[in-house]
Design an enzyme around this catalytic site. Structure first.
Site, PDB file in Angstrom:
ATOM      1  N   LYS A 231     -12.016  -1.960 -10.065  1.00  0.00           N
ATOM      2  CA  LYS A 231     -11.573  -2.427  -8.744  1.00  0.00           C
ATOM      3  C   LYS A 231     -12.517  -1.961  -7.632  1.00  0.00           C
ATOM      4  O   LYS A 231     -12.871  -2.735  -6.755  1.00  0.00           O
ATOM      5  CB  LYS A 231     -10.141  -1.932  -8.450  1.00  0.00           C
ATOM      6  CG  LYS A 231      -9.116  -2.372  -9.494  1.00  0.00           C
ATOM      7  CD  LYS A 231      -7.704  -1.969  -9.113  1.00  0.00           C
ATOM      8  CE  LYS A 231      -7.455  -0.470  -9.143  1.00  0.00           C
ATOM      9  NZ  LYS A 231      -7.383   0.119 -10.487  1.00  0.00           N
TER      10      LYS A 231
ATOM     11  N   ARG B 224       1.020   0.067  -5.546  1.00  0.00           N
ATOM     12  CA  ARG B 224       1.116   0.561  -6.918  1.00  0.00           C
ATOM     13  C   ARG B 224       2.560   0.705  -7.374  1.00  0.00           C
ATOM     14  O   ARG B 224       2.806   1.122  -8.513  1.00  0.00           O
ATOM     15  CB  ARG B 224       0.460   1.942  -6.988  1.00  0.00           C
ATOM     16  CG  ARG B 224      -0.863   2.001  -7.730  1.00  0.00           C
ATOM     17  CD  ARG B 224      -1.323   3.438  -7.639  1.00  0.00           C
ATOM     18  NE  ARG B 224      -2.303   3.843  -8.590  1.00  0.00           N
ATOM     19  CZ  ARG B 224      -3.613   3.848  -8.365  1.00  0.00           C
ATOM     20  NH1 ARG B 224      -4.098   3.370  -7.250  1.00  0.00           N
ATOM     21  NH2 ARG B 224      -4.428   4.326  -9.262  1.00  0.00           N
TER      22      ARG B 224
ATOM     23  N   ARG C  13     -17.120   7.941 -16.460  1.00  0.00           N
ATOM     24  CA  ARG C  13     -17.120   8.169 -15.018  1.00  0.00           C
ATOM     25  C   ARG C  13     -16.869   9.649 -14.710  1.00  0.00           C
ATOM     26  O   ARG C  13     -17.460  10.213 -13.803  1.00  0.00           O
ATOM     27  CB  ARG C  13     -16.039   7.299 -14.356  1.00  0.00           C
ATOM     28  CG  ARG C  13     -16.042   7.403 -12.842  1.00  0.00           C
ATOM     29  CD  ARG C  13     -15.150   6.363 -12.213  1.00  0.00           C
ATOM     30  NE  ARG C  13     -13.738   6.696 -12.358  1.00  0.00           N
ATOM     31  CZ  ARG C  13     -12.749   5.907 -11.959  1.00  0.00           C
ATOM     32  NH1 ARG C  13     -12.999   4.736 -11.408  1.00  0.00           N
ATOM     33  NH2 ARG C  13     -11.497   6.269 -12.100  1.00  0.00           N
TER      34      ARG C  13
ATOM     35  N   ARG D 169     -15.322  13.232 -11.203  1.00  0.00           N
ATOM     36  CA  ARG D 169     -13.983  13.100 -10.613  1.00  0.00           C
ATOM     37  C   ARG D 169     -13.006  13.936 -11.424  1.00  0.00           C
ATOM     38  O   ARG D 169     -12.921  13.807 -12.634  1.00  0.00           O
ATOM     39  CB  ARG D 169     -13.569  11.623 -10.606  1.00  0.00           C
ATOM     40  CG  ARG D 169     -13.445  11.100  -9.182  1.00  0.00           C
ATOM     41  CD  ARG D 169     -13.070   9.670  -9.160  1.00  0.00           C
ATOM     42  NE  ARG D 169     -11.677   9.453  -9.549  1.00  0.00           N
ATOM     43  CZ  ARG D 169     -11.058   8.295  -9.372  1.00  0.00           C
ATOM     44  NH1 ARG D 169     -11.710   7.274  -8.835  1.00  0.00           N
ATOM     45  NH2 ARG D 169      -9.807   8.146  -9.743  1.00  0.00           N
TER      46      ARG D 169
ATOM     47  N   ARG E 199      -2.314   8.833 -16.226  1.00  0.00           N
ATOM     48  CA  ARG E 199      -2.505   7.747 -15.258  1.00  0.00           C
ATOM     49  C   ARG E 199      -2.190   6.387 -15.876  1.00  0.00           C
ATOM     50  O   ARG E 199      -1.597   5.525 -15.234  1.00  0.00           O
ATOM     51  CB  ARG E 199      -3.947   7.774 -14.720  1.00  0.00           C
ATOM     52  CG  ARG E 199      -4.107   8.813 -13.615  1.00  0.00           C
ATOM     53  CD  ARG E 199      -5.524   9.282 -13.494  1.00  0.00           C
ATOM     54  NE  ARG E 199      -6.446   8.269 -13.059  1.00  0.00           N
ATOM     55  CZ  ARG E 199      -7.752   8.294 -13.319  1.00  0.00           C
ATOM     56  NH1 ARG E 199      -8.266   9.274 -14.033  1.00  0.00           N
ATOM     57  NH2 ARG E 199      -8.527   7.349 -12.878  1.00  0.00           N
TER      58      ARG E 199
HETATM   59  P1  ADP Z   1      -7.818   4.820 -10.510  1.00  0.00           P
HETATM   60  O1  ADP Z   1      -7.393   3.416 -10.192  1.00  0.00           O
HETATM   61  O2  ADP Z   1      -9.118   4.872 -11.205  1.00  0.00           O
HETATM   62  O3  ADP Z   1      -6.733   5.624 -11.175  1.00  0.00           O
HETATM   63  P2  ADP Z   1      -7.610   5.627  -7.696  1.00  0.00           P
HETATM   64  O4  ADP Z   1      -8.742   6.202  -6.963  1.00  0.00           O
HETATM   65  O5  ADP Z   1      -7.088   4.306  -7.250  1.00  0.00           O
HETATM   66  O6  ADP Z   1      -8.094   5.607  -9.186  1.00  0.00           O
HETATM   67  O7  ADP Z   1      -6.371   6.650  -7.671  1.00  0.00           O
HETATM   68  C1  ADP Z   1      -6.487   8.012  -8.028  1.00  0.00           C
HETATM   69  C2  ADP Z   1      -5.140   8.724  -7.853  1.00  0.00           C
HETATM   70  O8  ADP Z   1      -4.737   8.652  -6.466  1.00  0.00           O
HETATM   71  C3  ADP Z   1      -3.953   8.124  -8.615  1.00  0.00           C
HETATM   72  O9  ADP Z   1      -3.876   8.602  -9.934  1.00  0.00           O
HETATM   73  C4  ADP Z   1      -2.771   8.582  -7.743  1.00  0.00           C
HETATM   74  O10 ADP Z   1      -2.446   9.943  -7.983  1.00  0.00           O
HETATM   75  C5  ADP Z   1      -3.328   8.501  -6.328  1.00  0.00           C
HETATM   76  N1  ADP Z   1      -3.063   7.177  -5.691  1.00  0.00           N
HETATM   77  C6  ADP Z   1      -4.002   6.268  -5.298  1.00  0.00           C
HETATM   78  N2  ADP Z   1      -3.424   5.178  -4.753  1.00  0.00           N
HETATM   79  C7  ADP Z   1      -2.077   5.397  -4.810  1.00  0.00           C
HETATM   80  C8  ADP Z   1      -0.933   4.645  -4.436  1.00  0.00           C
HETATM   81  N3  ADP Z   1      -1.046   3.428  -3.884  1.00  0.00           N
HETATM   82  N4  ADP Z   1       0.295   5.183  -4.652  1.00  0.00           N
HETATM   83  C9  ADP Z   1       0.437   6.390  -5.190  1.00  0.00           C
HETATM   84  N5  ADP Z   1      -0.597   7.155  -5.582  1.00  0.00           N
HETATM   85  C10 ADP Z   1      -1.837   6.675  -5.404  1.00  0.00           C
END
Ligand code: ADP
Length: 191
Positions: free
Chosen positions: A14, A89, A128, A134, A145
């Site tokens: 994404k 989400r 990654r 990260r 996750r």
């Molecule tokens: P990825 O899609 O690779 O898991 P992101 O950078 O989108 O990575 O998200 C990393 C973390 O940030 C998630 O595992 C969660 O803990 C938090 N997070 C990100 N966006 C949201 C959201 N919209 N609602 C709740 N938690 C979020």
């Protein structure tokens, strides 16, 4: 105004695709993951609260991310549209987003869902973790996750399917191939 939700499991690509989309379609990129990581870097109270959840692979509370999105929408009155990456989400986030956009006489145009087999996702996330360091890209957190995604985030696709805004494309191939598929969709006008 073209408001796009880019959807898919962790590691679907994404962030990579968002960077290409904003350049070609002049949209503003709103990634809740990136916004949270900058709060962590700034050591803000919100960042400190979010860090332990993110490191455990657990979603941060809806109110926190909804508040962040609300303030970013407010900060960009000039926007031609937004690309939402990693948000909504949960169903509660999707409902809140509709309400926020309605306040600007706007709405979501479509959701684009990137589909990638689970085995490939795990491999990408491990790579990654090594490349970018990260802290949530390690085996235990990745599994958590993916679990959170299946439990809380997958139903969000149904939310957009119900209003005929859901489009699925394959997230496997080169970055350019996948971007080509996304572009084709975004160049088709919505009703
Ligand atoms: P990825 O899609 O690779 O898991 P992101 O950078 O989108 O990575 O998200 C990393 C973390 O940030 C998630 O595992 C969660 O803990 C938090 N997070 C990100 N966006 C949201 C959201 N919209 N609602 C709740 N938690 C979020």
């Amino acid at each position: 105004m073209q408001n796009v939700v880019l959807f898919g499991p962790p590691g679907a690509g994404k962030g990579t695709q968002s960077a290409l989309i904003i350049e070609k379609f002049h949209l503003i990129h709103l990634s809740t993951g990136d916004l949270l990581r900058s709060e962590i870097a700034a050591q803000s109270p919100l960042g400190i609260q979010a860090k332990s959840l993110m490191d455990a692979g657990i979603l941060v509370p809806d109110a926190v991310v909804i508040g962040m999105i609300a303030s970013r929408l407010e900060a960009h009155p000039e926007a031609q549209g937004f690309i939402f990456d990693g948000f909504p989400r949960t169903i509660a986030q999707a409902e809140a987003l509709d309400e926020l956009l309605a306040g600007y006489h706007s709405k979501i145009s479509r959701m684009i869902s990137l589909v990638v087999p689970e085995q490939e996702l795990k491999q990408r996330l491990m790579l990654r973790g090594k490349a970018l360091g990260r802290s949530d890209d390690n085996e235990e957190t990745i599994l958590k996750r993916i679990h959170e995604y299946q439990e809380k985030t997958l139903p969000v696709a149904g939310y957009y399917k119900a209003s005929d805004k859901y489009f699925e494309i394959s997230g496997v191939g080169t970055v350019e191939e996948i971007f080509g598929r996304i572009s084709q969709l975004l160049e088709t006008p919505t009703i």
